[in-house]
Write an enzyme that holds these catalytic residues in place. Structure first.
Site, short mmCIF file in Angstrom:
data_model
loop_
_atom_site.label_atom_id
_atom_site.label_comp_id
_atom_site.label_asym_id
_atom_site.label_seq_id
_atom_site.Cartn_x
_atom_site.Cartn_y
_atom_site.Cartn_z
N LEU A 72 26.83 74.26 50.59
CA LEU A 72 25.65 73.55 50.10
C LEU A 72 24.58 73.37 51.18
CD1 LEU A 72 27.29 70.75 47.92
CD2 LEU A 72 26.20 72.85 47.14
N GLY A 73 25.01 73.22 52.43
CA GLY A 73 24.02 73.02 53.49
C GLY A 73 24.66 72.58 54.79
N GLY B 259 23.46 67.04 60.30
CA GLY B 259 23.62 66.72 61.71
C GLY B 259 25.06 66.52 62.13
N GLY C 26 27.79 67.95 60.34
CA GLY C 26 28.70 68.99 59.89
C GLY C 26 28.19 69.74 58.69
N THR C 27 29.05 70.62 58.14
CA THR C 27 28.71 71.47 57.02
C THR C 27 29.23 70.86 55.72
OG1 THR C 27 28.99 73.36 58.51
CG2 THR C 27 28.85 73.84 56.16
N VAL C 28 28.50 71.10 54.62
CA VAL C 28 28.88 70.55 53.32
C VAL C 28 29.13 71.70 52.35
CG1 VAL C 28 28.19 69.07 51.40
CG2 VAL C 28 27.52 68.48 53.73
N ASP D 123 19.19 55.67 59.48
CA ASP D 123 18.76 57.07 59.37
C ASP D 123 18.19 57.36 57.98
OD1 ASP D 123 18.28 59.53 60.47
OD2 ASP D 123 20.26 60.34 60.07
#
Length: 621
Positions: free
Chosen positions: A321-322, A325, A327-329, A443
């Site tokens: 999915l993307g 900052g 990690g990867t999803v 954030d």
């Protein structure tokens, strides 16, 4: 007892290995029960006998008869039900269903081929309608009275037939030559009932169906192989059909036995590696710290999964999915059929703080504008967080068209932006005042605001969050947290004041201004000199009562919503934290009358550019 855990696992897996070596493939049953689907037959089969059919139904062996039933076909998962009136099996396409529920014209943008089976012996038949989508400027007129035109999409006319053409399960415009529509797009979509063809005043959204009645057709040689000889359908090296029967030669049995022994040896070697890694991770201080945290918070609502379960739900991490900052999803699916987003935390973040922050923070929340944490996984250095899936991704993708060019037509109208801004404000109000403990996010930015299928916003990514007692107003912080452009001034310079919940208020204000004034905000774009800082530019126009000329404003109501969002945002980004309103006040200001709002004093920092997200490929989780 704890030291015996790996040995118990070794004994269990060794037993499985012995069963694997000694067991022979059982005979395929003529039928099987599958919960609320009833009795099922070939070409369907269940997970106990995957070799006995061409389509494996998951969930049949679940003790709950109403458990979700799913089928994986060519990499896609489908939710399976049975039509009680016709007894036909229905395959549900979730992506198509989302488009239909939200009445998006993306439904009519591509051919429907997702049910093409990967088996050379099986075809899945379902009724379709043929449509032609034509740009409205072409002014095409239907060639006959049996042809209808739909104008439900803003820029396109959609033409379709109103009678059945043949027995090939295709309805619509086969009697019209393609050359007539050579400037249009020809598509085919599934329908539920061919007798309910809409007239010119009907809605194609109600005619197209995401619950697809499917009829299976098995080739004659394969059907005879299974039904008459009890065999399995295969192709040889030259692509020719042959039938594998239960009786096998002595040579084949020797090959199977040798292969099983080699597989058993490989599994035992893997077990040895697992044991070695197990003891290494037990000594890792980060692993110990996180495990201690999980033991102290045994009441957490999120479920703990194993690595193998995570790997299975993500189909071996195939659908990315993307990148965020931390990690990867990846997109995943639970056994009940629900889609999830699985965040793989980066190994570079070795202290485990982001994992504890997310699990602790989100597990304490329950709010419509906060993303739900459904589960997590911790095995050695592997750390995963499992969230509810948000089909519309992050807000960032809708205000920066270069992030996702495919969404150019999905512009955010003023009403949608206004609803998103209020939703995020309510979520922050809940974090600051609605929980047993105060949660500061640190954030807030478009990248971390996720949108569900109805564009309801949900705050996500609590990796930088800080939990503190509700009565504590000022928070001690050693280093600044957040993304450049959204960080409150007191976070990087204590001369501006103490760090508190007002730091989130500042980030919220900058985020709303970014929604309204981002340089690539689709149709809602405001152009201003690059050397001007956007808050100052917009403040000067408000002060002089000039028309802001946002392209998304179509009427006076839109103009009032935009003006209200701007005034509230300018209050939120005041340099002095004490001059910023609390989020509860922000919600009242956003929901109240614009006549009660005053333009704040010009007290915010100068900057050389409009703040933007620092992530080039984002996921939002």
């Amino acid at each position: 007892m704890k030291n015996q855990e790996p040995f118990q696992a070794l004994f269990f897996l060794s037993t499985l290995v012995l069963l694997f070596i000694s067991s022979a493939k059982g005979k395929c049953p003529p039928s099987f029960l599958c919960g609320n689907l009833g009795t099922m037959y070939f070409p369907y089969t269940d997970t106990k006998h995957p070799h006995c059919g061409l389509l494996v139904i998951h969930g049949c062996v679940d003790r709950d008869p109403d458990a979700v039933k799913t089928i994986k076909n060519k990499g896609e998962w489908f939710y399976i039900t049975r039509d009680s009136s016709t007894q036909t099996l229905l395959f549900r396409d979730d992506d198509l269903r989302t488009l239909l529920l939200t009445r998006r014209c993306g439904v009519f943008s591509k051919n429907y081929t997702s049910l093409d089976t990967s088996s050379p012996f099986l075809s899945l038949q379902f009724t379709t309608v043929t449509l032609f989508t034509c740009n409205r400027t072409l002014n095409i007129t239907p060639p006959s009275s049996a042809f209808s035109k739909s104008t439900i999409c803003p820029n396109e006319d959609i033409f379709y037939g109103t009678s059945k053409v043949d027995e090939s399960f295709s309805y619509g415009s086969e009697d019209i030559p393609d050359s007539y529509f050579e400037l249009c797009s020809k598509i085919r979509l599934p329908i539920r009932d061919a007798e309910l063809v809409p007239n010119s005043n009907g809605s194609l959204f109600d005619y197209v169906s995401a619950d697809i009645p499917v009829r299976t057709e098995v080739s004659n040689p394969c059907s005879s192989c299974y039904r008459l000889r009890g065999g399995q359908c295969q192709l040889d090296s030259q692509g020719k059909f042959f039938c594998i029967q239960e009786k096998t030669s002595r040579k084949v049995k020797i090959v199977v036995a040798a292969t099983s022994a080699a597989g058993a040896l490989g599994i035992l070697m893997v077990l040895a590696c697992i044991l070695r890694r197990y003891y290494c991770h037990k000594k890792n201080p980060t692993y110990i710290m996180i495990e201690n945290f999980l033991k102290q918070h045994g009441h957490l609502s999120a479920k703990r999964y194993s690595y193998l379960e995570v790997k299975k739900m993500t189909n071996s991490f195939k659908n990315k999915l993307g990148q965020g900052g931390f990690g990867t999803v990846y997109k995943g699916r639970l056994q009940n059929g629900s889609f999830v987003a699985v965040k793989v935390l980066s190994k570079l973040k070795g202290d485990g703080e982001e994992f504890i922050n997310e699990v602790a923070s989100i597990s304490m929340t329950s709010h419509v504008n906060i993303v739900s944490l459904l589960g997590f996984c911790l095995e050695g250095s592997k750390r995963f967080l499992i969230y509810e899936y948000m089909p519309n991704g992050s807000l960032e993708k809708f205000i920066y068209e270069e992030k996702d060019p495919s969404r150019l037509k999905l512009t955010l109208h003023c009403t949608t932006m206004y609803s998103i801004a209020i939703g995020v404000a309510r979520g922050l109000e809940y974090l600051h005042k609605g929980c047993n403990t105060k949660i500061l996010h640190f954030d807030i930015k478009p990248h971390n605001i996720l949108l569900d299928e109805l564009f309801c916003p949900k705050i996500s990514d609590f990796g930088l969050a800080k939990i503190c007692p509700r009565e504590k107003s000022i928070v001690s912080m050693m280093v600044a947290r957040g993304t450049i452009g959204y960080i409150a001034p007191e976070l990087f310079c204590r001369n501006f004041g103490g760090v508190s919940h007002k730091s989130d208020v500042y980030s919220y204000g900058m985020m709303v201004l970014e929604m309204l004034g981002a340089r690539e905000n689709n149709n809602c774009r405001v152009d201003f000199p690059s050397e001007d800082y956007f808050p100052h530019w917009i403040y000067n126009h408000l002060e002089s009562n000039e028309d802001l000329q946002f392209r998304c404003t179509k009427n006076q109501n839109d103009e009032e919503m935009v003006r209200k969002m701007i005034i509230v945002s300018l209050w939120c980004i005041q340099t002095d934290p004490s001059n910023r309103p609390a989020m509860s006040k922000v919600v009242k200001m956003m929901e109240g009358s614009i006549r009660s709002l005053q333009i704040p004093p010009k007290s915010f920092l100068f900057s050389s550019s409009v703040p933007q997200s620092q992530s080039s490929d984002s996921s939002g989780y």
